[in-house]
Structure formats: C-alpha cells, structure tokens
Design a protein around this motif. Structure first.
Motif, PDB file in Angstrom:
ATOM      1  N   SER A 148       0.811  -1.219   0.000  1.00 49.96           N
ATOM      2  CA  SER A 148       0.000   0.000   0.000  1.00 49.96           C
ATOM      3  C   SER A 148       0.842   1.266   0.000  1.00 49.96           C
ATOM      4  O   SER A 148       0.319   2.363  -0.206  1.00 49.96           O
ATOM      5  CB  SER A 148      -0.930   0.012   1.224  1.00 49.96           C
ATOM      6  N   GLY A 149       2.146   1.128   0.245  1.00 47.34           N
ATOM      7  CA  GLY A 149       3.007   2.307   0.321  1.00 47.34           C
ATOM      8  C   GLY A 149       2.960   3.001   1.665  1.00 47.34           C
ATOM      9  O   GLY A 149       3.485   4.112   1.813  1.00 47.34           O
ATOM     10  N   SER A 150       2.355   2.379   2.661  1.00 46.42           N
ATOM     11  CA  SER A 150       2.284   2.957   4.003  1.00 46.42           C
ATOM     12  C   SER A 150       3.525   2.579   4.802  1.00 46.42           C
ATOM     13  O   SER A 150       4.367   1.812   4.343  1.00 46.42           O
ATOM     14  CB  SER A 150       1.015   2.481   4.720  1.00 46.42           C
ATOM     15  N   THR A 151       3.612   3.114   6.013  1.00 45.63           N
ATOM     16  CA  THR A 151       4.739   2.842   6.907  1.00 45.63           C
ATOM     17  C   THR A 151       4.209   2.201   8.182  1.00 45.63           C
ATOM     18  O   THR A 151       3.195   2.651   8.735  1.00 45.63           O
ATOM     19  CB  THR A 151       5.497   4.133   7.248  1.00 45.63           C
ATOM     20  N   LEU A 152       4.899   1.162   8.638  1.00 49.13           N
ATOM     21  CA  LEU A 152       4.518   0.479   9.877  1.00 49.13           C
ATOM     22  C   LEU A 152       5.610   0.662  10.924  1.00 49.13           C
ATOM     23  O   LEU A 152       6.770   0.324  10.689  1.00 49.13           O
ATOM     24  CB  LEU A 152       4.284  -1.009   9.631  1.00 49.13           C
ATOM     25  N   ALA A 153       5.227   1.216  12.059  1.00 50.98           N
ATOM     26  CA  ALA A 153       6.124   1.328  13.210  1.00 50.98           C
ATOM     27  C   ALA A 153       5.558   0.464  14.326  1.00 50.98           C
ATOM     28  O   ALA A 153       4.382   0.594  14.684  1.00 50.98           O
ATOM     29  CB  ALA A 153       6.248   2.779  13.660  1.00 50.98           C
ATOM     30  N   ILE A 154       6.383  -0.433  14.857  1.00 55.51           N
ATOM     31  CA  ILE A 154       5.929  -1.352  15.903  1.00 55.51           C
ATOM     32  C   ILE A 154       6.605  -0.989  17.213  1.00 55.51           C
ATOM     33  O   ILE A 154       7.834  -0.868  17.275  1.00 55.51           O
ATOM     34  CB  ILE A 154       6.253  -2.812  15.545  1.00 55.51           C
ATOM     35  N   VAL A 155       5.795  -0.793  18.228  1.00 56.81           N
ATOM     36  CA  VAL A 155       6.307  -0.524  19.572  1.00 56.81           C
ATOM     37  C   VAL A 155       6.153  -1.804  20.379  1.00 56.81           C
ATOM     38  O   VAL A 155       5.040  -2.165  20.791  1.00 56.81           O
ATOM     39  CB  VAL A 155       5.551   0.642  20.238  1.00 56.81           C
ATOM     40  N   GLY A 156       7.252  -2.522  20.567  1.00 57.71           N
ATOM     41  CA  GLY A 156       7.210  -3.765  21.334  1.00 57.71           C
ATOM     42  C   GLY A 156       6.942  -3.472  22.800  1.00 57.71           C
ATOM     43  O   GLY A 156       7.749  -2.826  23.473  1.00 57.71           O
ATOM     44  N   THR A 157       5.803  -3.943  23.293  1.00 61.62           N
ATOM     45  CA  THR A 157       5.363  -3.600  24.645  1.00 61.62           C
ATOM     46  C   THR A 157       5.486  -4.820  25.547  1.00 61.62           C
ATOM     47  O   THR A 157       4.733  -5.791  25.417  1.00 61.62           O
ATOM     48  CB  THR A 157       3.906  -3.108  24.629  1.00 61.62           C
ATOM     49  N   GLY A 158       6.462  -4.776  26.435  1.00 61.16           N
ATOM     50  CA  GLY A 158       6.730  -5.902  27.319  1.00 61.16           C
ATOM     51  C   GLY A 158       8.222  -6.115  27.447  1.00 61.16           C
ATOM     52  O   GLY A 158       9.023  -5.287  27.012  1.00 61.16           O
ATOM     53  N   THR A 159       8.591  -7.239  28.019  1.00 64.32           N
ATOM     54  CA  THR A 159      10.005  -7.582  28.155  1.00 64.32           C
ATOM     55  C   THR A 159      10.223  -8.987  27.614  1.00 64.32           C
ATOM     56  O   THR A 159       9.304  -9.814  27.594  1.00 64.32           O
ATOM     57  CB  THR A 159      10.456  -7.531  29.627  1.00 64.32           C
ATOM     58  N   VAL A 160      11.450  -9.253  27.183  1.00 62.82           N
ATOM     59  CA  VAL A 160      11.758 -10.580  26.640  1.00 62.82           C
ATOM     60  C   VAL A 160      11.626 -11.667  27.702  1.00 62.82           C
ATOM     61  O   VAL A 160      11.075 -12.744  27.420  1.00 62.82           O
ATOM     62  CB  VAL A 160      13.166 -10.570  26.010  1.00 62.82           C
ATOM     63  N   PRO A 161      12.091 -11.449  28.954  1.00 57.24           N
ATOM     64  CA  PRO A 161      11.858 -12.491  29.976  1.00 57.24           C
ATOM     65  C   PRO A 161      10.380 -12.723  30.242  1.00 57.24           C
ATOM     66  O   PRO A 161       9.966 -13.835  30.584  1.00 57.24           O
ATOM     67  CB  PRO A 161      12.564 -11.923  31.218  1.00 57.24           C
ATOM     68  N   GLY A 162       9.566 -11.677  30.093  1.00 57.52           N
ATOM     69  CA  GLY A 162       8.125 -11.827  30.233  1.00 57.52           C
ATOM     70  C   GLY A 162       7.630 -11.833  31.665  1.00 57.52           C
ATOM     71  O   GLY A 162       8.384 -11.595  32.618  1.00 57.52           O
ATOM     72  N   ALA A 163       6.352 -12.119  31.808  1.00 58.33           N
ATOM     73  CA  ALA A 163       5.707 -12.191  33.121  1.00 58.33           C
ATOM     74  C   ALA A 163       4.555 -13.165  33.023  1.00 58.33           C
ATOM     75  O   ALA A 163       3.959 -13.349  31.962  1.00 58.33           O
ATOM     76  CB  ALA A 163       5.217 -10.811  33.555  1.00 58.33           C
ATOM     77  N   GLU A 164       4.219 -13.792  34.118  1.00 59.03           N
ATOM     78  CA  GLU A 164       3.141 -14.772  34.141  1.00 59.03           C
ATOM     79  C   GLU A 164       1.790 -14.085  34.303  1.00 59.03           C
ATOM     80  O   GLU A 164       1.666 -13.088  35.025  1.00 59.03           O
ATOM     81  CB  GLU A 164       3.349 -15.776  35.281  1.00 59.03           C
ATOM     82  N   ILE A 165       0.794 -14.616  33.604  1.00 57.81           N
ATOM     83  CA  ILE A 165      -0.568 -14.111  33.738  1.00 57.81           C
ATOM     84  C   ILE A 165      -1.504 -15.294  33.947  1.00 57.81           C
ATOM     85  O   ILE A 165      -1.203 -16.427  33.560  1.00 57.81           O
ATOM     86  CB  ILE A 165      -1.012 -13.322  32.480  1.00 57.81           C
ATOM     87  N   GLU A 166      -2.631 -15.020  34.568  1.00 61.88           N
ATOM     88  CA  GLU A 166      -3.624 -16.067  34.792  1.00 61.88           C
ATOM     89  C   GLU A 166      -4.499 -16.229  33.553  1.00 61.88           C
ATOM     90  O   GLU A 166      -4.866 -15.253  32.907  1.00 61.88           O
ATOM     91  CB  GLU A 166      -4.495 -15.721  35.992  1.00 61.88           C
ATOM     92  N   ILE A 167      -4.812 -17.455  33.214  1.00 63.67           N
ATOM     93  CA  ILE A 167      -5.678 -17.755  32.090  1.00 63.67           C
ATOM     94  C   ILE A 167      -7.026 -18.226  32.635  1.00 63.67           C
ATOM     95  O   ILE A 167      -7.083 -19.224  33.356  1.00 63.67           O
ATOM     96  CB  ILE A 167      -5.077 -18.857  31.188  1.00 63.67           C
ATOM     97  N   PRO A 168      -8.110 -17.504  32.332  1.00 65.86           N
ATOM     98  CA  PRO A 168      -9.426 -17.926  32.827  1.00 65.86           C
ATOM     99  C   PRO A 168      -9.768 -19.340  32.352  1.00 65.86           C
ATOM    100  O   PRO A 168      -9.500 -19.707  31.210  1.00 65.86           O
ATOM    101  CB  PRO A 168     -10.388 -16.894  32.213  1.00 65.86           C
ATOM    102  N   GLY A 169     -10.351 -20.135  33.244  1.00 65.84           N
ATOM    103  CA  GLY A 169     -10.728 -21.495  32.899  1.00 65.84           C
ATOM    104  C   GLY A 169      -9.572 -22.463  32.951  1.00 65.84           C
ATOM    105  O   GLY A 169      -9.702 -23.621  32.542  1.00 65.84           O
ATOM    106  N   SER A 170      -8.426 -21.992  33.436  1.00 71.76           N
ATOM    107  CA  SER A 170      -7.253 -22.870  33.523  1.00 71.76           C
ATOM    108  C   SER A 170      -6.646 -22.734  34.913  1.00 71.76           C
ATOM    109  O   SER A 170      -6.676 -21.674  35.528  1.00 71.76           O
ATOM    110  CB  SER A 170      -6.222 -22.484  32.453  1.00 71.76           C
ATOM    111  N   ASP A 171      -6.098 -23.850  35.418  1.00 74.63           N
ATOM    112  CA  ASP A 171      -5.484 -23.821  36.744  1.00 74.63           C
ATOM    113  C   ASP A 171      -4.043 -23.313  36.699  1.00 74.63           C
ATOM    114  O   ASP A 171      -3.460 -23.003  37.730  1.00 74.63           O
ATOM    115  CB  ASP A 171      -5.483 -25.236  37.358  1.00 74.63           C
ATOM    116  N   GLY A 172      -3.475 -23.221  35.498  1.00 73.08           N
ATOM    117  CA  GLY A 172      -2.077 -22.833  35.391  1.00 73.08           C
ATOM    118  C   GLY A 172      -1.898 -21.361  35.052  1.00 73.08           C
ATOM    119  O   GLY A 172      -2.845 -20.585  34.929  1.00 73.08           O
ATOM    120  N   LEU A 173      -0.630 -20.979  34.944  1.00 71.88           N
ATOM    121  CA  LEU A 173      -0.248 -19.625  34.569  1.00 71.88           C
ATOM    122  C   LEU A 173       0.412 -19.654  33.194  1.00 71.88           C
ATOM    123  O   LEU A 173       1.012 -20.655  32.792  1.00 71.88           O
ATOM    124  CB  LEU A 173       0.717 -19.038  35.603  1.00 71.88           C
TER     125      LEU A 173
END
Length: 277
Positions: free
Chosen positions: A214-239
């Motif tokens: 399309s001739g447009s420009t895409l800029a991506i802002v990576g939001t987070g860290t590479v090591p990451g963080a645990e989150i709870e998943i609804p309907g699941s006992d794990g992280l």
C-alpha cells in the motif's frame, strides 16, 4: 526584489562584444594610420573622427547588451516553483489482548502502551489520527480526526477487559488501520502498532506485506520484556508466561517495507525515533 531570467544562458552572448570591439579598434587604427599623413594626427578632423568612433562603439555595445538582456527575458519578483505538499495521517493500533495485562511494565503492558501512545499523539500537532483496538478481532474505535481529545479519552480507560473476545488477531488490526485511510489520500500514511507480538490467529506478517504494497509505513512498539511475566488464564489452573516476541516483531517491521521500524517501548529515545518518521 529578485532579478530573474527566463533564458539566463543567452547572457553569455554579451561576451561576443569582446572580439567585435577588438575588430573595430584594429580597423579604426588602420584607417587613422592611413589618414594621419594627409590630415595630421592632431587635426580637428581626426579628433572628430576619433570622437565619432568612440560614440559609435559605446552605443553599439549598449545596443547589443540590451538586445541580449531582452532575449534572456528578465523578470522581477519571485519565481513560482511547483512544490508537492504532503502531510501525514496516523493510525494507532492498540493490542488489548489478555497477554497485554502482564505486569512486566508498570502498571501493566496495556496501560504503559496507552500512556506512550497518548504522549505521541500530544506531540504530533494537528495530524489526523485514528484508533483501532485489537483483541480477538480488530475494532476501529475512532476514524481519522484532528480531535485528539477523543483519542486521549479512550486511551485513558484502555484495559484488556474493555473487550471480551478471546484470542488475539493482531494482523486484523493493521488491516483495519489500512482501511481507515481514504483512497487517494495524499498524506503519508503511518500505522503505529503497540503489541507484545503474542497472536493466536491470523498473520501479522501477512498484514505487514499488505502495508508494504500500500506504500504505508509500519512502526511497531514492542510492549513488554523478553523475559516476560506470568498471567492467569481464565478457565485454567495454570499460569501463562507472556513474553515479548521481539525477534518476530523485528521481522514483521522489516517485511513492511524499507521504512518499517521496530522499537521497544522501554527503550530511551524510542518515541523520538517514531516521531521522526
């Protein structure tokens, strides 16, 4: 006031006066040498002849200069120059999937991204901006507008609970942003995507190729860290360990075209790099 010429190269013809004057001077000297023995070098008639030659030479030179300058088409004032005016239009794509609720950026990824996006918009001036939210699918929230207040209002309340769909189709957000740009828009079109790259459906890479076509420009802002963080998943006992998929996002930025850009949200100076696009 500027003096301009339509055909400035014609002015070079003034230099033709030099050989012409040399020829006339040499010819006059021969005539004078021939008449001097008869009338005398300092006689009134010789002085009159010299004065007539000088006046004729001066007027001839002036006439030639005027003719050349007229042919060069002198103009006074400013020369009109065709300039293509090109502005910018920006579409913000905010990933609000569950992984963006990870707290490896304070207070969480999505809030960090919202504050970052709000800062960018406040520094863009009167640039038309649009806003797209992505969770399961894309949801265009605000079309292109110079009313940035409406964008700030939504960014202030942004959270993963704002939409209830499961999964994350980030590519659909980029595609929706492309559709928000009107056909034939003369402005430079830029999409700024805030995401951790964790998609469950669709293909962000294919959407990046559409951006390139399309001739447009895409800029991506990576939001987070590479090591990451645990989150709870609804309907699941794990992280679930939500990581920033930095390598993948860099590849996506490269696939979007030569102006594609990837920055990490927490990287110092990253906002200025995006504003410089």
């Amino acid at each position: 006031m500027n003096l301009l010429f339509g055909y400035p190269l014609y002015l070079v013809c003034i230099l033709f006066l030099v050989p012409a004057l040399l020829f006339l001077v040499m010819r006059f000297r021969r005539v004078r040498s021939a008449l001097s023995p008869v009338q005398g070098a300092e006689s009134p008639s010789m002085r009159s002849l010299s004065l007539a030659f000088a006046l004729r030479t001066v007027f001839f030179s002036l006439a030639w200069c005027c003719l050349v300058v007229a042919a060069a088409e002198p103009r006074w004032g400013s020369e009109p120059v065709a300039v293509r005016q090109q502005g910018m239009a920006v579409a913000l794509v905010m990933d609000v999937s569950r992984s963006m609720g990870a707290k490896d950026l304070a207070p969480d990824r999505v809030s960090y991204a919202a504050a970052y996006a709000s800062l960018l918009v406040s520094r863009m001036g009167p640039v038309p901006c649009a806003l797209v939210l992505v969770k399961g699918e894309a949801h265009p929230a605000i079309p292109l507008t110079q009313d940035h207040r409406s964008i700030h209002d939504i960014l202030e309340i942004l959270s993963p609970t704002l939409l209830t769909e499961p999964g994350s189709n980030i590519g659909s957000g980029v595609q929706a942003a492309l559709r928000l740009f009107p056909a034939g828009l003369a402005s430079a079109r830029t999409i700024i995507l805030f995401t951790d790259g964790d998609e469950t459906s669709g293909s962000l890479l294919e959407a990046a190729r559409e951006v390139r076509r399309s001739g447009s420009t895409l800029a991506i802002v990576g939001t987070g860290t590479v090591p990451g963080a645990e989150i709870e998943i609804p309907g699941s006992d794990g992280l679930y360990l939500a990581r920033l998929r930095e390598d993948y996002l860099r590849n996506v930025a490269e696939a979007s075209g030569r102006d594609g850009l990837y920055v990490q949200a927490s990287e110092p100076g990253s906002a200025q790099r995006i504003l410089s696009l």
